[in-house]
Design an enzyme around this catalytic site. Structure first.
Site, PDB file in Angstrom:
ATOM      1  N   CYS A   6      -1.736  45.082  19.568  1.00 17.47           N
ATOM      2  CA  CYS A   6      -3.151  45.032  19.200  1.00 17.47           C
ATOM      3  C   CYS A   6      -4.035  45.424  20.378  1.00 17.47           C
ATOM      4  O   CYS A   6      -3.668  45.239  21.539  1.00 17.47           O
ATOM      5  CB  CYS A   6      -3.520  43.616  18.781  1.00 17.47           C
ATOM      6  SG  CYS A   6      -2.417  42.945  17.548  1.00 17.47           S
TER       7      CYS A   6
ATOM      8  N   HIS B 239      37.016  54.025  19.679  1.00 13.47           N
ATOM      9  CA  HIS B 239      37.021  52.614  19.281  1.00 13.47           C
ATOM     10  C   HIS B 239      36.050  52.333  18.154  1.00 13.47           C
ATOM     11  O   HIS B 239      35.582  51.206  18.006  1.00 13.47           O
ATOM     12  CB  HIS B 239      36.725  51.729  20.493  1.00 13.47           C
ATOM     13  CG  HIS B 239      37.739  51.898  21.582  1.00 13.47           C
ATOM     14  ND1 HIS B 239      39.012  51.402  21.486  1.00 13.47           N
ATOM     15  CD2 HIS B 239      37.673  52.561  22.761  1.00 13.47           C
ATOM     16  CE1 HIS B 239      39.684  51.736  22.577  1.00 13.47           C
ATOM     17  NE2 HIS B 239      38.890  52.452  23.369  1.00 13.47           N
TER      18      HIS B 239
ATOM     19  N   LYS C 258      15.226  57.906  21.718  1.00 10.37           N
ATOM     20  CA  LYS C 258      14.085  58.812  21.535  1.00 10.37           C
ATOM     21  C   LYS C 258      14.100  59.413  20.129  1.00 10.37           C
ATOM     22  O   LYS C 258      13.081  59.462  19.462  1.00 10.37           O
ATOM     23  CB  LYS C 258      14.131  59.983  22.540  1.00 10.37           C
ATOM     24  CG  LYS C 258      13.679  59.723  23.949  1.00 10.37           C
ATOM     25  CD  LYS C 258      12.200  59.661  24.164  1.00 10.37           C
ATOM     26  CE  LYS C 258      11.679  58.273  24.000  1.00 10.37           C
ATOM     27  NZ  LYS C 258      11.879  57.317  25.042  1.00 10.37           N
TER      28      LYS C 258
ATOM     29  N   ARG D  37      -1.525  52.273  21.979  1.00  7.21           N
ATOM     30  CA  ARG D  37      -0.726  51.049  21.990  1.00  7.21           C
ATOM     31  C   ARG D  37       0.026  50.844  20.683  1.00  7.21           C
ATOM     32  O   ARG D  37       0.928  50.019  20.609  1.00  7.21           O
ATOM     33  CB  ARG D  37      -1.638  49.835  22.229  1.00  7.21           C
ATOM     34  CG  ARG D  37      -2.360  49.895  23.551  1.00  7.21           C
ATOM     35  CD  ARG D  37      -3.548  48.976  23.545  1.00  7.21           C
ATOM     36  NE  ARG D  37      -3.178  47.587  23.611  1.00  7.21           N
ATOM     37  CZ  ARG D  37      -3.101  46.875  24.727  1.00  7.21           C
ATOM     38  NH1 ARG D  37      -3.366  47.447  25.873  1.00  7.21           N
ATOM     39  NH2 ARG D  37      -2.768  45.616  24.711  1.00  7.21           N
TER      40      ARG D  37
ATOM     41  N   TRP E 168      -1.615  45.426  15.249  1.00  7.93           N
ATOM     42  CA  TRP E 168      -0.212  45.782  15.064  1.00  7.93           C
ATOM     43  C   TRP E 168       0.409  44.563  14.397  1.00  7.93           C
ATOM     44  O   TRP E 168       0.524  43.506  15.008  1.00  7.93           O
ATOM     45  CB  TRP E 168       0.417  46.063  16.425  1.00  7.93           C
ATOM     46  CG  TRP E 168       1.823  46.553  16.384  1.00  7.93           C
ATOM     47  CD1 TRP E 168       2.251  47.823  16.106  1.00  7.93           C
ATOM     48  CD2 TRP E 168       3.003  45.788  16.664  1.00  7.93           C
ATOM     49  NE1 TRP E 168       3.612  47.888  16.189  1.00  7.93           N
ATOM     50  CE2 TRP E 168       4.098  46.659  16.525  1.00  7.93           C
ATOM     51  CE3 TRP E 168       3.245  44.465  17.003  1.00  7.93           C
ATOM     52  CZ2 TRP E 168       5.409  46.244  16.723  1.00  7.93           C
ATOM     53  CZ3 TRP E 168       4.547  44.052  17.200  1.00  7.93           C
ATOM     54  CH2 TRP E 168       5.614  44.931  17.060  1.00  7.93           C
TER      55      TRP E 168
ATOM     56  N   GLU F 207      19.465  56.770  25.791  1.00  6.55           N
ATOM     57  CA  GLU F 207      18.037  57.108  25.757  1.00  6.55           C
ATOM     58  C   GLU F 207      17.774  58.254  24.763  1.00  6.55           C
ATOM     59  O   GLU F 207      16.768  58.252  24.052  1.00  6.55           O
ATOM     60  CB  GLU F 207      17.559  57.480  27.176  1.00  6.55           C
ATOM     61  CG  GLU F 207      16.159  58.046  27.288  1.00  6.55           C
ATOM     62  CD  GLU F 207      15.037  57.113  26.848  1.00  6.55           C
ATOM     63  OE1 GLU F 207      15.310  55.954  26.497  1.00  6.55           O
ATOM     64  OE2 GLU F 207      13.881  57.574  26.814  1.00  6.55           O
TER      65      GLU F 207
ATOM     66  N   GLU G 202      13.286  56.796  17.434  1.00  6.60           N
ATOM     67  CA  GLU G 202      11.899  56.323  17.548  1.00  6.60           C
ATOM     68  C   GLU G 202      10.906  57.266  16.877  1.00  6.60           C
ATOM     69  O   GLU G 202       9.996  56.819  16.197  1.00  6.60           O
ATOM     70  CB  GLU G 202      11.487  56.249  19.030  1.00  6.60           C
ATOM     71  CG  GLU G 202      11.815  54.974  19.736  1.00  6.60           C
ATOM     72  CD  GLU G 202      11.320  55.001  21.195  1.00  6.60           C
ATOM     73  OE1 GLU G 202      10.739  54.003  21.611  1.00  6.60           O
ATOM     74  OE2 GLU G 202      11.526  56.006  21.912  1.00  6.60           O
TER      75      GLU G 202
ATOM     76  N   LYS H  62       3.183  50.719  22.117  1.00  2.53           N
ATOM     77  CA  LYS H  62       3.348  51.191  23.486  1.00  2.53           C
ATOM     78  C   LYS H  62       3.696  50.044  24.409  1.00  2.53           C
ATOM     79  O   LYS H  62       4.517  50.167  25.309  1.00  2.53           O
ATOM     80  CB  LYS H  62       2.038  51.851  23.941  1.00  2.53           C
ATOM     81  CG  LYS H  62       2.089  52.453  25.331  1.00  2.53           C
ATOM     82  CD  LYS H  62       2.988  53.657  25.346  1.00  2.53           C
ATOM     83  CE  LYS H  62       3.248  54.192  26.724  1.00  2.53           C
ATOM     84  NZ  LYS H  62       4.519  54.931  26.763  1.00  2.53           N
TER      85      LYS H  62
ATOM     86  N   ASN I 244      -4.937  39.392  20.264  1.00  2.00           N
ATOM     87  CA  ASN I 244      -3.715  40.134  20.590  1.00  2.00           C
ATOM     88  C   ASN I 244      -2.688  39.107  21.034  1.00  2.00           C
ATOM     89  O   ASN I 244      -2.984  38.284  21.892  1.00  2.00           O
ATOM     90  CB  ASN I 244      -4.010  41.135  21.717  1.00  2.00           C
ATOM     91  CG  ASN I 244      -2.756  41.805  22.261  1.00  2.00           C
ATOM     92  OD1 ASN I 244      -1.692  41.739  21.632  1.00  2.00           O
ATOM     93  ND2 ASN I 244      -2.875  42.438  23.413  1.00  2.00           N
ATOM     94  N   GLY I 245      -1.495  39.135  20.436  1.00  2.00           N
ATOM     95  CA  GLY I 245      -0.459  38.179  20.830  1.00  2.00           C
ATOM     96  C   GLY I 245      -0.067  37.305  19.657  1.00  2.00           C
ATOM     97  O   GLY I 245      -0.297  37.659  18.505  1.00  2.00           O
TER      98      GLY I 245
HETATM   99  C1  G6P Z   1       8.093  49.645  23.876  1.00  2.45           C
HETATM  100  C2  G6P Z   1       7.798  51.125  24.046  1.00  2.45           C
HETATM  101  C3  G6P Z   1       8.904  51.788  24.837  1.00  2.45           C
HETATM  102  C4  G6P Z   1       9.111  51.078  26.163  1.00  2.45           C
HETATM  103  C5  G6P Z   1       9.342  49.572  25.979  1.00  2.45           C
HETATM  104  C6  G6P Z   1       9.264  48.831  27.297  1.00  2.45           C
HETATM  105  O1  G6P Z   1       9.213  49.488  23.066  1.00  2.45           O
HETATM  106  O2  G6P Z   1       7.658  51.743  22.785  1.00  2.45           O
HETATM  107  O3  G6P Z   1       8.596  53.149  25.075  1.00  2.45           O
HETATM  108  O4  G6P Z   1      10.219  51.616  26.814  1.00  2.45           O
HETATM  109  O5  G6P Z   1       8.327  49.020  25.140  1.00  2.45           O
HETATM  110  O6  G6P Z   1       7.960  48.932  27.782  1.00  2.45           O
HETATM  111  P1  G6P Z   1       7.556  48.798  29.304  1.00  2.45           P
HETATM  112  O7  G6P Z   1       6.065  48.969  29.311  1.00  2.45           O
HETATM  113  O8  G6P Z   1       7.964  47.411  29.731  1.00  2.45           O
HETATM  114  O9  G6P Z   1       8.274  49.841  30.061  1.00  2.45           O
END
Ligand code: G6P
Length: 607
Positions: free
Chosen positions: A2, A503, A484, A27, A74, A480, A487, A602, A98-99
Site C-alpha cells: 500500500c 531426482h 523472473k 509498489r 494492495w 532467478e 513473476e 515492490k 499500510n501494513g
Molecule cells: C518483492 C519484490 C521482489 C524483491 C523482494 C525482496 O517480492 O517483488 O522483486 O526481490 O520483494 O525485496 P527487497 O526490497 O527486500 O529486496
C-alpha cells in the site's frame, strides 16, 4: 504494498494526491481511494483497479477540499473492491493504512459491541471506529489517536483526517515507513520521498514508533512513549521526473539497460579502480579475519543474490555461510554465533521478513550488516554497517538492476573477506578485481543479444511450463530466471540445480517443455552438458545460455544464446542479463502488465 499520501494544501488537493499516488504505483496495488474535507465534512472517492478508475470517479464527482489523504491498496484482508478500498471512515475520521493490524478481530468485536457498524472486511476499518469512539468520549483528535495507537498490534503506517479540522493531519509509523514533507505553507505525508518528490525535497522520516501532527505551520513529532521529539529535515535527492521511462516501453526494460552503468557505479564504491585492488573502506568495514561464520538472509530476488554470495564467500574467503530465506531464518532456531556477522540483503530495506530477521539476529548478539539500495530505509538505519548498492530508484516490481548491484557488492565484499583472511594473495586479488572491473563492459556487450531473445520469446510464450537448470553460481541464476519468468509472464517456471534433474523434474520433460540451461564454459560445464543431453534424449527443447566455447562444445540444441566470454568469477553478473531479457520479452509477447505484475508488490511490508 500500500501507498499513503496526505496533503494540507493551500488550494484543492485531490489532483496532487492522485499524482503522488501515481508515483507510488511501483509498489504494486489493486485499488485506490482519496478523502478530503468539504466544508468540514469528510467526502470519499474510491475505486477498484488502477488509478485511472479513481480518476474517472473523480471526474464525475470531483472533490475540492484543501486537506486530504489518499491511498493505493494492495489487498491483504478482503478483496480489492470499492468497499474494502481505503480511506475507511466514520463521520468523524478517515484513515489510510499500510501494513497489518494483527489484533483486528478482537478490536472489531469490541468496537461492534459498543455500536460500531463495519462495512468492509479489512483490518483497517476498526482503527477509524476506535478513534471515533475515543472522540465521542470527549478526547481531542491527538488524544484519540494516541489512545488508539496503544491498542494496535502489528506493523503499520497510518494517516488520519478529521471532520471539522481543516488544518490537521496525523500520521503514525510502526513498521512500514512514513515521511513528512515540508512545503511553502503546505505540509505533506507520504510512504516515501518518491511520492513527495514533485511537491518538496525537504523530508523528515518518522522513526519506528513515532507519530506526527501536521498543520500548515509545520510538524510536531512524538515518540512511542508520546514524548515530543525532533526529527531532522533532510534534502531528498530524488528527482521530480522520476516517472520518466525515457525511450523505453517499460521501466523494467529501462532498468535492465541501466545495469552497466549502475553496476559500475556500485563497484566503484568497493574497489580502487586506479590500482585495481579492493578499496580500503571495503576491508575496514568488517573485521573479516575474526569471523568464523556469516549468516545471510533475504527475500525473493535478493535471496538469490545471497545464494550466489555464499559460493563466493566460501570459495574466495573460506568463510562458512549460513543462508536462508528471511521468513524461515528466524524460525529455524539455528545456533548463531554471538559476535558474528549477519548480512541482510534488500533493495528496499523495508521488507518485513528481512527486517524481522535483522532484529532477531541483533537480539542474538550478532553484528548487523545490510546490503541495501535505499539509504534512508529502516534496515539501513538499524544496521551497524551499510553496504550500499547504487542502483538508483528501481520502479519495475520485478527486480533487475538492484539484483546485479547486490551481486556486485557481494562479489567485492567476498574478495575483501578473502584478502583480510589471507586466502587470496595480491596476484589473485589483482586478477579477480580486474575481472570485476570488466563487468560493465561485458554487460553492455551482452545486452546486444536482445533482438535474438526477442525472437525466442515468441516461442517461449507458448509454453505452459519452463525449467531452468544451472550448476555452481549458475544455479541461483537459474532460480532467478524461473522467478523472473513466472513473476511477469505468469508462465509456470522452476529453477533446479542441474544435478537434481534426475531426482524429479526429468519426469516432466517432453517435447512441449523448454529447458533453459545456464552454463558458462567453466569447470562444471561438462557435467551440465550431460544433464542437457538427458533433456534432449527425452525430446525437451534446450535453450542454452553459454559463451562461444560452450556453444562449440555443447553440440546440437534447440537454441543457443551466446554471451561474451568472461572470468568464471563474474559469470552470474553477465548471465543475469539474458534471463532477465527472456522473462521481459516473453511477458511483452503475453501482453501482461510488466512493471506491475498482478498480485505482486515492490516492497513487501507484511510478513
Ligand atoms: C518483492 C519484490 C521482489 C524483491 C523482494 C525482496 O517480492 O517483488 O522483486 O526481490 O520483494 O525485496 P527487497 O526490497 O527486500 O529486496
Amino acid at each position: 504494498m500500500c501507498g499513503i499520501v496526505g496533503i494540507i494544501g493551500k488550494t484543492a488537493v485531490s489532483r496532487q494526491i492522485v499524482e503522488s499516488l501515481r508515483r507510488l504505483e511501483y509498489r504494486g496495488y489493486d485499488s485506490a481511494g482519496i478523502a478530503t474535507l468539504e466544508g468540514g465534512v469528510i467526502l470519499r472517492r474510491r475505486a477498484p483497479g488502477k488509478l485511472n478508475n479513481l480518476d474517472a470517479v473523480l471526474s464525475e464527482r470531483p472533490l475540492s477540499g484543501h486537506v486530504g489523504i489518499g491511498h493505493t491498496r494492495w489487498a491483504t484482508h478482503g478483496r480489492p473492491n470499492e468497499v474494502n478500498a481505503h480511506p475507511h471512515a466514520t463521520t468523524r475520521v478517515a484513515v489510510v493504512h499500510n501494513g497489518i493490524i494483527e489484533n483486528f478481530r478482537e478490536l472489531r468485536e469490541e468496537a461492534a459491541a459498543k455500536g460500531a457498524r463495519m462495512e468492509s472486511e479489512t483490518d483497517t476499518e476498526v482503527v477509524a471506529h476506535l478513534v471515533t469512539q475515543a472522540l465521542e468520549e470527549g478526547k481531542s483528535p491527538k488524544e484519540a489517536v494516541a489512545a488508539t495507537l496503544k491498542r494496535l498490534r502489528g506493523a503499520f503506517a497510518l494517516a488520519f483526517l478529521f471532520s471539522g479540522e481543516n488544518d490537521l493531519l496525523i500520521g503514525a509509523r510502526r513498521g512500514p515507513p512514513l515521511a513528512v514533507g515540508y512545503g511553502e505553507g503546505e505540509m505533506f505525508l507520504g510512504s516515501d520521498a518518491i511520492a513527495l518528490a514533485p511537491l518538496t525535497n525537504r523530508i523528515s522520516y518518522l522513526e519506528e514508533g513515532d507519530w506526527v501532527i501536521l498543520t500548515h505551520a509545520g510538524a510536531v513529532f512524538f515518540d512511542e512513549n508520546d514524548q515530543p521529539v525532533q526529527r531532522a529535515i533532510t534534502l531528498s535527492q530524488i528527482s521530480g521526473n522520476l516517472i520518466d521511462k525515457g525511450n523505453y516501453r517499460h521501466f523494467m526494460a529501462k532498468e535492465i539497460h541501466e545495469q552497466p552503468e549502475v553496476v559500475s557505479h556500485t563497484l566503484s564504491h568497493y574497489l580502487d579502480l586506479t590500482t585495481g585492488t579492493i578499496a580500503p573502506a571495503s576491508l575496514e568495514a568488517v573485521d573479516f579475519k575474526k569471523l568464523s561464520r556469516l549468516a545471510i538472509s533475504a527475500c525473493g530476488t535478493a535471496f538469490y543474490a545471497g545464494l550466489v554470495g555464499r559460493y563466493w564467500f566460501e570459495r574466495y574467503a573460506r568463510l562458512p555461510v549460513d543462508i536462508d530465506i528471511a521468513s524461515e531464518f528466524r524460525y529455524r532456531e539455528a545456533p548463531l554465533d554471538p559476535g558474528g556477522l549477519a548480512l541482510m540483503i534488500s533493495q528496499s530495506g523495508e521488507t518485513a521478513d528481512t527486517l524481522a530477521t535483522l532484529r532477531y539476529c541483533r537480539s542474538a548478539g550478532l553484528k548487523i550488516g545490510a546490503i541495501v539500495n535505499v539509504p534512508s530505509s529502516t534496515m539501513a538505519r538499524e544496521s551497524d554497517v551499510i553496504f550500499k548498492t547504487h542502483a538508483g530508484t528501481e520502479i519495475g516490481v520485478a527486480s533487475t538492476k538492484a539484483f546485479t548491484c547486490q551481486l556486485a557488492a557481494l562479489a567485492a565484499l567476498s574478495l575483501a573477506a578473502g584478502k583480510a583472511r589471507g586466502v587470496i594473495d595480491p596476484a589473485e586479488e589483482h586478477d579477480l578485481v580486474k575481472a570485476l572491473m570488466e563487468v560493465p563492459r561485458l554487460m553492455a556487450e551482452t545486452l546486444k543479444i536482445e533482438p535474438q531473445i526477442e525472437r525466442l520469446a515468441k516461442s517461449l510464450a507458448k509454453a505452459s511450463d519452463v525449467l531452468y537448470l544451472g550448476r555452481g553460481t549458475s544455479f541461483p541464476i537459474a532460480l532467478e530466471g524461473a522467478l523472473k519468468l513466472k513473476e511477469i509472464s505468469y508462465i509456470h517456471a522452476e529453477g533446479y540445480a542441474a544435478g537434481e534433474l534426475k531426482h524429479g523434474p526429468i519426469a516432466l520433460i517432453d517435447e512441449t517443455m523448454p529447458v533453459v540451461v545456464v552454463a558458462p564454459y567453466d569447470h562444471l560445464f561438462e557435467k551440465t552438458v550431460s544433464n542437457m543431453q538427458e533433456v534432449a534424449a527425452r525430446g525437451g527443447r534446450v535453450i542454452l545460455i553459454t559463451d562461444a566455447q560452450g556453444a562449440k562444445e555443447a553440440g546440437d540444441v534447440y537454441a543457443s544464446i551466446i554471451v561474451p566470454t568472461a572470468h568464471s568469477f563474474i559469470s552470474p553478473l553477465i548471465y543475469a542479463i539474458p534471463i532477465q531479457l527472456m522473462a521481459y520479452h516473453t511477458a511483452v509477447v503475453m501482453g501482461t502488465d510488466v512493471d506491475q505484475p498482478r498480485s505482486l508488490a515492490k516492497s513487501v511490508t507484511v510478513e
